[in-house]
Design an enzyme around this catalytic site. Sequence first.
Site, PDB file in Angstrom:
ATOM      1  N   VAL A 525       0.838  -1.201   0.000  1.00  0.00           N
ATOM      2  CA  VAL A 525       0.000   0.000   0.000  1.00  0.00           C
ATOM      3  C   VAL A 525       0.877   1.257   0.000  1.00  0.00           C
ATOM      4  O   VAL A 525       1.966   1.261   0.561  1.00  0.00           O
ATOM      5  CB  VAL A 525      -0.962  -0.025   1.221  1.00  0.00           C
ATOM      6  N   CYS A 526       0.384   2.287  -0.691  1.00  0.00           N
ATOM      7  CA  CYS A 526       0.973   3.631  -0.594  1.00  0.00           C
ATOM      8  C   CYS A 526      -0.201   4.602  -0.676  1.00  0.00           C
ATOM      9  O   CYS A 526      -1.331   4.231  -0.412  1.00  0.00           O
ATOM     10  CB  CYS A 526       2.006   3.872  -1.696  1.00  0.00           C
ATOM     11  N   ARG A 527       0.062   5.851  -1.077  1.00  0.00           N
ATOM     12  CA  ARG A 527      -1.040   6.815  -1.069  1.00  0.00           C
ATOM     13  C   ARG A 527      -2.040   6.542  -2.200  1.00  0.00           C
ATOM     14  O   ARG A 527      -3.225   6.457  -1.975  1.00  0.00           O
ATOM     15  CB  ARG A 527      -0.469   8.232  -1.179  1.00  0.00           C
ATOM     16  N   GLY A 529      -1.235   4.171  -5.029  1.00  0.00           N
ATOM     17  CA  GLY A 529      -0.992   2.903  -5.717  1.00  0.00           C
ATOM     18  C   GLY A 529       0.256   2.925  -6.580  1.00  0.00           C
ATOM     19  O   GLY A 529       0.770   1.879  -6.976  1.00  0.00           O
ATOM     20  N   MET A 553      -4.233   4.423  -0.234  1.00  0.00           N
ATOM     21  CA  MET A 553      -4.984   5.056   0.857  1.00  0.00           C
ATOM     22  C   MET A 553      -6.114   5.931   0.323  1.00  0.00           C
ATOM     23  O   MET A 553      -7.103   6.163   1.010  1.00  0.00           O
ATOM     24  CB  MET A 553      -4.044   5.903   1.735  1.00  0.00           C
TER      25      MET A 553
END
Length: 562
Positions: A525-527, A529, A553
């Site tokens: 996961v990141c902000r 993708g 996120m």
Amino acid sequence: MKVVIVGGVAGGASCAARLRRLDERAEILMVERGPYVSYANCGLPYHVGGVIEHESSLLVANERVFREQFAVDCRTGCEVVGISSTDKTVELRDVATGAVTTEPFDKLVLSPGAASVRPPLPGIDLPGIFQVRTVPDAREIRQWVERGTSFLSGMEHYSGFQTVRPRMRAVIVGGGFIGLEMAENLVGRGFDVTVIEMADQVLAPLDREYGQLVKDFLGLHGITVIVGDGVAGFEHTDDESLLVSTQSGGSHPADLVILALGVRPDVTLATAAGVEVGELGGIRVDERMRTSDPDIFAVGDAVEVRDFVTGQWSLMALAGPANRQGRIAAEVIAGRDSAFRGSQGTAVVGLFGSAIAWTGVNEKTLQRLGDTDYEKVYLYPNSHAGYYPGAKPIAMKVLFRKSDGRLLGAQAAGEDGVDKRISHIALAIQLGATVYDLEEVELCYAPPFGSAKDPVNFAGMVGADVLRGDMPVSHWGEENGAFLLDVREKAELSVEQVPGAVIIPLGELRARLDELPRDREINVVCRSGQRAYYATRVLLQNGFDAKVLSGGMLSHAILSAT
Ligand code: FAD
């Protein structure tokens, strides 16, 4: 050949004009019950809001134009009240005098539109409760909104107590696109607005998370949106306003109520003529817009059409399909081999400078149909090059076939460039294109308008990466005990953390691979993708079983709100 057209707005007027262009000799009679032909009902909410100031701007063409330029016998205030398919005649009633006459036809085109849904709720006929379908409807709403303001005339610059008026309150019943456009325009008119929607989301053609996004966005603009509650009735109060009660026991005071509960195909004449009506309540037509009677055609909001993506019968009350169908009916009557391809429900709603748009099938429909051969991606590209001022993220959800990449549908929301991206994808869907085609499509680019990798290319690249196995994806809610790896920077975690996730910023990942399990699926996961994708590439090439949590996120925020 004599052609009678019933209804003189989107479908009817396009049919009349096209037929004249194709056949100089046809005798064309177009009858319209209301006072105007060819008016822009799509502009009505903006006329109520004062954005389109003059009513005359809504009148695209008039009776005289049809008579003089198109040699169409155009009659307003004239209603078709009967059809004999055996005698091939229609009965016309002059709305003003009540006089009834009979006209023969060789071909009949029905474009009577759809009637606004008006449930028999207590108090629904009280003054102050309106629908928005015609120019006279919009005029009445404007008069109601402006009532009691005449004492202010000439006092625009006076700031004394006399100009202070209590805020007016509006309740909109129904959270479809007309209801929401009315909500925005009434906010512009200084109303406190409440939208009450019986379904569990606004804008039914969207998936739930996008419906929630719109609801939250309306909330930011001061609109109260109530979903999952139906209106039970209306009462007049002692202070000359209205009280709207709901099935859950709620009550909402209002100075104005707009009914926007959707529309139902008007099949009165079709039923009288004995032509087939489908299960959804619309007139059944073939791809040539012919009803079950080969001399009677039907177009527009009154008909059932094939959904272009699913092939199912559907009702699509939209101006574009109505115009195209009117044109196709004219072409078929004139002897051309034209056919309607079906409708994919492409639409856009503008709200407070932002837009939400969609095309094709949504995920909840695929699920309802038991269709599992699909994949979805969430992405948040900038509307144009990030280095050029004013770039805004576009939230996009794209659905495509798992088996061959064919595009199925898309939804998008944002402040800039939403409509053109959905329009591009709509065209791609109609041409049967795949995510691989979107990767390759060449679109115009300069920094103020797009990116060298346009959001449409980007959607294709993400989808194609998924299908090629370069970017396996998983989705929030489907983590199924996977190991969660968060590759954001530490500073970002102060905003929101993923419970249970192991944090290794992307830049440190290659040096810390030994901290990751080799016997478990890893969801990254990141902000948005993007970094999760880079991390997933590193992991896959080092033998890990890794997937990107699609949309990161940003998707988590949308999905967890539903
Ligand atoms: P209409 O345009 O409704 O025309 C039917 C006409 O037939 C009516 O004028 C009616 O008086 C007449 N008629 C009915 N029965 C008879 C009879 N027996 N005799 C004589 N005349 C008869 N679509 C979009 O794609 N985008 C939008 O932004 C959009 N905004 C909209 C906003 C509003 C407020 C409304 C009401 C609709 C909007 N639509 C929009 C929908 C779009 O306007 C319709 O899909 C389109 O007008 C349908 O065309 P039609 O010819 O089937 O029916």
